[in-house]
Design a protein around this motif. Structure first.
Motif, PDB file in Angstrom:
ATOM      1  N   ARG A 541       1.071  -9.804  -3.148  1.00 58.94           N
ATOM      2  CA  ARG A 541       0.818  -8.586  -2.910  1.00 58.94           C
ATOM      3  C   ARG A 541      -0.370  -8.321  -2.404  1.00 58.94           C
ATOM      4  N   LEU A 542      -0.818  -6.831  -2.449  1.00 60.94           N
ATOM      5  CA  LEU A 542      -2.034  -6.448  -1.923  1.00 60.94           C
ATOM      6  C   LEU A 542      -2.277  -5.198  -2.659  1.00 60.94           C
ATOM      7  N   LEU A 543      -3.200  -5.283  -3.513  1.00 56.29           N
ATOM      8  CA  LEU A 543      -3.812  -3.763  -3.967  1.00 56.29           C
ATOM      9  C   LEU A 543      -5.399  -3.887  -3.721  1.00 56.29           C
ATOM     10  N   LEU A 544      -5.726  -2.634  -3.235  1.00 54.04           N
ATOM     11  CA  LEU A 544      -6.984  -2.701  -2.435  1.00 54.04           C
ATOM     12  C   LEU A 544      -7.747  -1.087  -2.998  1.00 54.04           C
ATOM     13  N   ASP A 545      -8.770  -1.495  -3.261  1.00 52.35           N
ATOM     14  CA  ASP A 545      -9.939  -0.206  -3.526  1.00 52.35           C
ATOM     15  C   ASP A 545     -11.122  -0.562  -2.650  1.00 52.35           C
ATOM     16  N   ALA A 546     -10.955   0.317  -1.455  1.00 48.61           N
ATOM     17  CA  ALA A 546     -11.927   0.097  -0.140  1.00 48.61           C
ATOM     18  C   ALA A 546     -12.399   1.422  -0.133  1.00 48.61           C
ATOM     19  N   ARG A 547     -13.670   1.531   0.039  1.00 52.50           N
ATOM     20  CA  ARG A 547     -14.451   2.745   0.235  1.00 52.50           C
ATOM     21  C   ARG A 547     -15.338   2.738   1.449  1.00 52.50           C
ATOM     22  N   HIS A 548     -15.344   3.852   2.447  1.00 47.45           N
ATOM     23  CA  HIS A 548     -14.751   4.996   2.050  1.00 47.45           C
ATOM     24  C   HIS A 548     -13.394   5.145   3.042  1.00 47.45           C
ATOM     25  N   CYS A 549     -13.447   4.502   4.295  1.00 42.26           N
ATOM     26  CA  CYS A 549     -12.304   4.553   5.159  1.00 42.26           C
ATOM     27  C   CYS A 549     -11.847   3.026   5.493  1.00 42.26           C
ATOM     28  N   TYR A 550     -10.608   2.651   5.604  1.00 46.49           N
ATOM     29  CA  TYR A 550     -10.263   1.136   5.791  1.00 46.49           C
ATOM     30  C   TYR A 550      -8.955   1.166   6.717  1.00 46.49           C
ATOM     31  N   ALA A 551      -8.600  -0.159   7.200  1.00 46.58           N
ATOM     32  CA  ALA A 551      -7.442  -0.267   7.795  1.00 46.58           C
ATOM     33  C   ALA A 551      -7.209  -1.762   7.859  1.00 46.58           C
ATOM     34  N   VAL A 552      -5.897  -1.977   7.455  1.00 45.65           N
ATOM     35  CA  VAL A 552      -5.640  -3.311   7.210  1.00 45.65           C
ATOM     36  C   VAL A 552      -4.494  -3.835   8.284  1.00 45.65           C
ATOM     37  N   TYR A 553      -4.738  -5.074   8.954  1.00 43.30           N
ATOM     38  CA  TYR A 553      -4.180  -5.534   9.887  1.00 43.30           C
ATOM     39  C   TYR A 553      -3.574  -7.121   9.505  1.00 43.30           C
ATOM     40  N   ILE A 554      -2.423  -7.317   9.705  1.00 43.45           N
ATOM     41  CA  ILE A 554      -1.845  -8.737   9.474  1.00 43.45           C
ATOM     42  C   ILE A 554      -1.274  -9.395  10.701  1.00 43.45           C
ATOM     43  N   ALA A 561      -3.590   2.129   6.490  1.00 38.20           N
ATOM     44  CA  ALA A 561      -4.975   2.508   6.723  1.00 38.20           C
ATOM     45  C   ALA A 561      -5.033   4.008   6.076  1.00 38.20           C
ATOM     46  N   GLY A 562      -6.014   4.184   5.402  1.00 47.52           N
ATOM     47  CA  GLY A 562      -6.392   5.251   4.569  1.00 47.52           C
ATOM     48  C   GLY A 562      -7.959   5.419   4.163  1.00 47.52           C
ATOM     49  N   ASP A 563      -8.188   6.656   3.397  1.00 44.21           N
ATOM     50  CA  ASP A 563      -9.598   7.061   3.141  1.00 44.21           C
ATOM     51  C   ASP A 563      -9.771   7.057   1.680  1.00 44.21           C
ATOM     52  N   GLN A 564     -10.697   6.675   1.024  1.00 42.57           N
ATOM     53  CA  GLN A 564     -10.998   6.832  -0.299  1.00 42.57           C
ATOM     54  C   GLN A 564     -12.355   7.886  -0.220  1.00 42.57           C
ATOM     55  N   PHE A 565     -12.093   8.949  -0.049  1.00 47.26           N
ATOM     56  CA  PHE A 565     -13.132  10.086   0.301  1.00 47.26           C
ATOM     57  C   PHE A 565     -12.672  11.221  -0.343  1.00 47.26           C
ATOM     58  N   GLN A 566     -12.635  11.089  -1.618  1.00 49.13           N
ATOM     59  CA  GLN A 566     -12.181  12.427  -2.728  1.00 49.13           C
ATOM     60  C   GLN A 566     -13.633  13.122  -2.871  1.00 49.13           C
ATOM     61  N   ASN A 567     -14.710  12.550  -2.952  1.00 48.27           N
ATOM     62  CA  ASN A 567     -16.003  13.254  -3.327  1.00 48.27           C
ATOM     63  C   ASN A 567     -16.862  13.535  -2.196  1.00 48.27           C
ATOM     64  N   ARG A 568     -16.275  14.823  -1.527  1.00 48.41           N
ATOM     65  CA  ARG A 568     -17.003  15.434  -0.531  1.00 48.41           C
ATOM     66  C   ARG A 568     -18.512  15.827  -0.624  1.00 48.41           C
ATOM     67  N   TRP A 569     -18.764  15.802  -1.909  1.00 52.43           N
ATOM     68  CA  TRP A 569     -20.074  16.353  -2.327  1.00 52.43           C
ATOM     69  C   TRP A 569     -21.177  15.443  -2.312  1.00 52.43           C
ATOM     70  N   GLY A 570     -20.876  14.189  -2.498  1.00 56.54           N
ATOM     71  CA  GLY A 570     -21.690  13.115  -2.224  1.00 56.54           C
ATOM     72  C   GLY A 570     -22.517  12.938  -3.513  1.00 56.54           C
TER      73      GLY A 570
END
Length: 761
Positions: A541-554, A561-570
């Motif tokens: 399996r593959l579970l991932l918490d990557a910040r802020h933007c990511y892509a996975v290649y095999i 691919a995705g973004d973990q950028f919920q907090n735009r306020w910083g």
């Protein structure tokens, strides 16, 4: 030069001065050629001082190494300040804020658990000897460079040290959950909109909320030992709570316009927050002058925001007129416009809430042009200069039995020889006021008017009328090079299972199990990081918490691919979570397989609420029982290092070179990062009079923009809003070949680079 102060003003060599400064972020102007231009424009606007903050991380990316050469040569900058005829206000930190990574603290401090950044833990005082040792080393490098300057008048320690409620609440774990549920914009507006009652004010306690703390005293002591003889000040957030009294002069933030989703002109109380600042200061330190170290002259935009053309129009010249006159109405005789000069957040310098442009709608824009907001400041300064000798020493005149003149009467102040009557119209309609004279009897919409009366009661002057601005006509621009022919290559050969990654650093299983695979734990503090692993057979399996933007290649193929950028306020927690990567359609070999994960950090939080250590890169990964052997490398392209990288492109890996014409897109391979390159020469254009920008037509895929190796832009077409990137003179070579490279990150089935063109500003 002797600098003294009392409850009215600074006295410089015995003469009272009304100090009007502006902030200049030299680190956002990566060329000394631009520094003098901005300083001269500040002087022409009627300012008499410049505020310089010195980011520790800009001068020291590695512990013990310091750089004050070239674009970091502050001695040269100080010479220019003196030559232009401006006073100097210095801000050595160690924390400066400024919407940059970790608020200007170097990220290497995050690797040493004995260092408590800012001697503050969860907004409470936590004195750290190790941090103070590091701070002292920084101060020894930077303070002597300004301490003996003949035009130095003030020095600031720290910045916005005490965080009052409700801002402090965003550090709570509950806030992390709320960000995931409701989104950060809603919560940010809630926090900004709430107020804290004066009853929360606690004076004199030796604690994080208190008025005095050992950290502040030690910072001031270090400045004195290193030769600073001028008054030391601190900039507070709240007029009532947490004001730092371990300094010679107390200052206060004033940013009345923080919402970009609504017009401030519809709120009659926009500038009401100034009222009471004089009384509040008197309750703390009646001997101090009123000082606004950060008086709003602009506001930063964020990823996905409206863009700076909209910000500039929203603020308008009226806002800077009103904040300046509101400051005068509260007896202010010292202020610094923040920010007065826009700039470019080049490299990976920014905190997550800002993108490359840091124009801020400032009176002097990012590219150096001036307009209505600059002209409003210049005209007001002409008025202030005329009556400065009285404005520097005024007292409030309380209304008599009859009360105020009229509803528009704000306050009356008496100077040694003249009386100043402040009137304000807080509506969108003109208002007639009952004056004894026929001069300027009507207030324009959102006009604050100052009427000046002499000892004989006669009207001697009125502040300038609201500005009606018509932009100057610009002639036909000269022809510019057309950027149509490019070379294109794959610059991520590491996706190939046959790639030799032996030069990369190894990542142990123990590090993964201990959760020590984030960027800071691995010493890659800024920008991008590549993780490359090999395994045999299936992947559980593959579970991932990557910040802020990511892509996975095999095995070369894009899997997720995705973004973990919920907090735009910083500010506060990231609102991130583990995400499951679907392996259902992944073609795996029975033998060896290669997984590559590319992660981009948008920067550390600025540390406003002790959140600068929020991890970046892969924070958590769960690959089940699959034995994956991991290695890692920093930099989007090979050779890219540090917060402000300058890449030697001759050393960048490339495969499959081809010539292309824009617009150009591709599906399928190559996955990863595609590199576009071209060259151009600027001839027949006076780049000292006009600035050059690069404008993108819509494309697909995040991109880094490099000019002559300097990373001077981060482009995110799916999020926006920035499409025009200033090419700073000095990085841009006049009358020489310039190398332009755009690295496009393919994170979906298709990536594309639209047409790119040069444009004069």
């Amino acid at each position: 030069m002797r600098v003294e102060l009392d409850r009215y003003s600074l006295r410089i060599s015995g003469v009272r001065k009304l100090i009007r400064a502006g902030s200049l972020h030299y680190f956002r102007l990566p060329s000394p050629a631009l520094w003098r231009d901005r300083l001269e424009k500040m002087r022409q606007a009627g300012l008499n001082a410049v505020e310089l903050c010195y980011p520790w991380n800009y001068h020291s990316e590695t512990r013990g190494d310091y750089d004050f050469t070239g674009i970091r040569d502050v001695d040269r900058l100080h010479d220019m300040v003196e030559e232009v005829g401006l006073y100097l206000i210095a801000r050595p930190g160690p924390y400066i804020g400024a919407d940059i990574d970790l608020g200007g603290l170097p990220a290497w401090i995050l690797r040493d658990p004995s260092l408590v950044p800012r001697c503050r833990l969860r907004e409470r005082a936590a004195f750290s000897l190790e941090f103070m040792k590091a701070m002292r080393e920084w101060f020894e490098q930077v303070v002597p460079r300004f301490a003996t300057r003949s035009n130095l008048i003030l020095v600031q320690v720290e910045n916005e040290y005490t965080v009052p409620a409700p801002y402090s609440g965003v550090r709570l774990d509950l806030w992390d959950l709320l960000i995931r549920w409701f989104g950060n914009s809603t919560l940010a507006n809630l926090a900004r909109g709430r107020s804290h009652p004066d009853s929360l004010f606690q004076a004199g306690a030796e604690r994080g909320w208190g008025q005095t703390c050992l950290y502040m005293r030690e910072l001031s002591r270090a400045l004195r030992e290193l030769g600073c003889e001028v008054p030391i000040f601190h900039n507070d957030l709240s007029p009532t709570r947490g004001r730092q009294t371990d300094v010679d002069l107390m200052g206060l933030d004033r940013y009345p316009i923080r919402r970009l989703d609504r017009d401030w002109r519809n709120n009659r109380k926009t500038f009401a927050g100034f009222t009471g600042d004089e009384v509040s200061l008197a309750a703390h330190r009646p001997q101090d002058a009123i000082f606004y170290p950060q008086l709003q002259a602009g506001w930063h935009d964020s990823w996905g925001g409206p863009g700076y053309a909209r910000v500039r129009a929203l603020l308008g010249p009226e806002s800077i007129e009103n904040v300046s006159q509101a400051a005068l109405a509260e007896r202010a005789t010292l202020w610094s416009y923040s920010v007065f000069c826009g700039g470019t957040t080049w490299g990976y310098m920014g905190s997550p809430d800002v993108y490359t442009s840091y124009d801020c709608g400032a009176p002097i824009a990012e590219a150096g042009e001036t307009g209505a907001r600059y002209e409003a400041v210049r005209r007001l300064n002409e008025f202030i200069d005329r009556f400065e000798e009285d404005l520097v020493e005024t007292e409030r005149v309380e209304p008599g039995d009859r009360g105020s003149w009229c509803p528009e009467h704000l306050v009356t102040r008496q100077g040694p020889r003249r009386r100043f009557v402040f009137l304000r119209n807080t509506t969108r309609r003109p208002k007639r006021v009952p004056t004894r004279e026929d001069t300027r009897t009507e207030l324009a919409p959102w006009e604050t008017q100052i009427r000046v009366y002499g000892a004989d009661g006669q009207l001697e002057g009125v502040s300038p009328e609201p500005l009606r601005w018509s932009p100057p006509q610009v002639g036909t621009p000269p022809p510019l090079p057309r950027l149509e022919r490019w070379t294109f290559a794959n610059t991520s050969p590491q996706l190939d299972p046959a790639y030799d990654d032996s030069a990369w650093s190894a990542l142990s299983r123990a590090q993964i199990e201990r959760g020590r695979v984030d960027m800071d734990s691995l010493g890659v503090h800024y920008g991008f990081i590549w993780y490359r692993g090999s395994f045999h057979g299936p992947l559980d399996r593959l579970l991932l918490d990557a910040r802020h933007c990511y892509a996975v290649y095999i095995n070369r193929e894009l899997v997720a691919a995705g973004d973990q950028f919920q907090n735009r306020w910083g500010v506060g927690p990231d609102g991130a979570r583990m995400r499951r990567v679907s392996l259902r359609e992944v073609r795996l070999n029975k033998g060896r397989n290669v997984i590559v994960i590319l992660v981009e950090s948008l920067g550390h939080n600025k540390g406003f609420v002790d959140d600068g250590a929020n991890p970046r890169g892969i924070v958590r990964i769960d690959d089940g029982a699959s034995p994956i052997h991991w290695r890692f490398r920093g930099g989007l392209v090979r050779g890219e290092r540090g917060m402000n990288p300058v890449v030697a492109f001759e050393g960048v890996e490339r495969t499959g070179n081809q010539e292309v014409v824009l617009p150009h897109g591709w599906t399928g391979g190559p996955n990863g990062v595609g590199l576009y390159e071209t060259r151009f020469r600027m001839e027949g254009v006076d780049l000292k009079q006009r600035s050059l920008a690069l404008v993108f037509d819509p494309g697909r895929g995040k991109a880094n923009l490099y000019l002559n190796g300097y990373l001077i832009g981060r482009y995110w077409p799916e999020r926006g809003p920035q499409q025009r990137f200033v090419l700073p003179l000095g990085v841009l070579e006049a009358d020489q070949d310039n190398h332009l490279a755009i690295a496009v990150w393919k994170r979906s089935r298709r990536a594309a680079l639209g047409k790119v063109r040069l444009e004069l500003i």
